[in-house]
Design a protein around this motif. Structure first.
Motif: not given
Length: 216
Positions: A84-87, A91-92, A148-149
């Motif tokens: 899941t990509d939380t942004g 969060g991830d 994230a990168t």
């Protein structure tokens, strides 16, 4: 005149399920047995009785208890939650820990602990657990770091191997040491595996170090 030969009908007769239809039932049953009785006391006869099949049905597919256990280990994390990509990186990471907490609640967590206890004595079992549990966790973390990168977040401080070991180690320790007799939670309740405080500690520990103003 001889009758033309036809290929032999190899279809199974009714009442003898195929491997594909039987496997999920047996895997689930073994997880229940492991959770309740542990590795040493698990028997093929007990698995057959609990699954509602004959012992011969089990033996046709798995000649020994070890073969059956290896199959279960290979499929232990088949219910792995999708990434899941939380942004955000934090969060991830929190979502990952929560997903693992849900996955290893109840019989899956208890069975995992039982298998981990046996793994040092069985290299094939250890390899199966790494393939089905450790590697997917590491790959999940690698995807999180990659996202994230791409967002421009500094994820250089996240060691995916170390994080995978930390998360899974905390889960194993909490499941193994959780005492129902003392009323300290229920193995069937995800909140009894890793508390929200555990999650917060993991998330903070995995964040890249903050450079204080004035420091090089």
């Amino acid at each position: 005149m001889t009758e033309p030969t036809t290929p032999r009908d190899t279809r199974r007769t009714p009442g003898r399920p195929t491997d594909a239809s039987l496997r999920p039932l047996i895997v689930d049953t073994v997880l229940e047995e492991l959770a309740e009785t542990g590795y040493a006391r698990l028997t093929l006869a007990a698995v057959a009785a609990r699954a509602g099949v004959s012992t011969a049905t089990i033996h046709r597919r798995w000649a020994t208890k070890r073969e059956l256990i290896l199959t279960v280990a290979e499929h232990l994390a088949d219910t792995e939650a999708p990434d899941t990509d939380t942004g955000s990186l934090e969060g991830d990471l929190r979502e990952l820990v929560e997903a693992k907490r849900r996955l290893f609640s109840g019989k899956v967590g208890a069975a995992f602990v039982a298998l981990v206890g046996e793994a040092p004595h069985d290299p094939d079992l250890a390899a199966a657990l790494r393939q089905s549990v450790v590697h997917p966790t590491r790959d999940h973390l690698a995807a999180i770091v990659g996202r994230a990168t791409d967002r421009g977040e500094d994820a250089t401080g996240v060691d995916v191997d170390a994080v995978a070991g930390t998360v899974l180690g905390l889960i194993v320790a909490n499941v193994a040491l959780n005492s129902r007799e003392n009323g300290e939670g229920d193995a069937g309740d995800p909140s009894g595996i890793l508390s929200t405080q555990d999650e917060a500690i993991i998330a903070r520990a995995l964040q890249p170090p903050t450079v204080l103003e004035g420091q090089d």
